[in-house]
Scaffold this active site. Structure first.
Site, PDB file in Angstrom:
ATOM      1  CG  HIS A 138      -2.032  -0.970   1.162  1.00  0.00           C
ATOM      2  ND1 HIS A 138      -3.000  -1.080   2.133  1.00  0.00           N
ATOM      3  CD2 HIS A 138      -2.337  -1.896   0.211  1.00  0.00           C
ATOM      4  CE1 HIS A 138      -3.862  -2.025   1.783  1.00  0.00           C
ATOM      5  NE2 HIS A 138      -3.481  -2.541   0.633  1.00  0.00           N
ATOM      6  CD  GLU A 151      -2.052   4.060   3.224  1.00  0.00           C
ATOM      7  OE1 GLU A 151      -1.717   3.395   2.218  1.00  0.00           O
ATOM      8  OE2 GLU A 151      -3.206   4.054   3.676  1.00  0.00           O
ATOM      9  CB  CYS A 175      -6.353  -0.700   5.228  1.00  0.00           C
ATOM     10  SG  CYS A 175      -4.633  -1.231   5.188  1.00  0.00           S
ATOM     11  CB  CYS A 231      -1.829   1.565   6.230  1.00  0.00           C
ATOM     12  SG  CYS A 231      -1.399   0.778   4.668  1.00  0.00           S
TER      13      CYS A 231
HETATM   14 ZN   LIG Z   1      -3.330   0.040   3.751  1.00  0.00          ZN
END
Ligand SMILES: [Zn+2]
Length: 143
Positions: A52, A54, A82, A85
């Protein structure tokens, strides 16, 4: 520089992701008014569900700083992080998190609202309509 300026930078990263067929989420890390990391979602490119935006941004920022804690940094991300993260953001002891669009389905606020470090300040809704539109256009085009 204000939050809108930096969120536009994160949106530029998100558009790069879309161009590569990645879900368009972009992130940047700012430390003392300087952008020290830019990243976007790379889950398809790296065949890695943990790639991801992040996660990439946190790793790049720590590397740029030469230290693992981001307690003087702000992370700008186009979509609400999410749970994974948010956990990573918690470990990084991030000073401030700014996100654009909410993610009612996968966002951390629904499942793990305490995942961040207790001192991390959170601002949401910055350029939310642009951030949401990018996601909607992307998924509409794939249908
Ligand atoms: Zn994430």
């Amino acid at each position: 520089m204000d939050d809108t300026f930096y969120m536009r930078q994160a949106l530029t990263e998100a558009r790069r992701a879309a161009e590569k067929g990645e879900v368009p989420v972009g992130a940047i890390v700012v430390c003392k008014d300087r952008i020290i990391a830019r990243a976007y979602n790379l889950t398809e490119t790296l065949t890695d569900v943990t790639a991801h935006a992040e996660m990439q941004a946190i790793t790049a920022a720590a590397s740029a700083l030469g230290g693992k804690y981001l307690n003087e940094c702000t992370l700008y991300v186009t979509v609400e992080p999410c749970v994974m993260c948010a956990g990573a953001i918690g470990w990084s002891q991030l000073k401030r998190l700014v996100f654009g669009a909410e993610d009612a389905k996968r966002g951390y606020l629904r499942y793990a609202p305490q995942a961040l470090h207790p001192k991390t300040e959170v601002t949401s809704g910055v350029l939310a309509s642009e951030c949401t539109a990018l996601m909607k256009d992307f998924f509409a085009a794939r249908r």
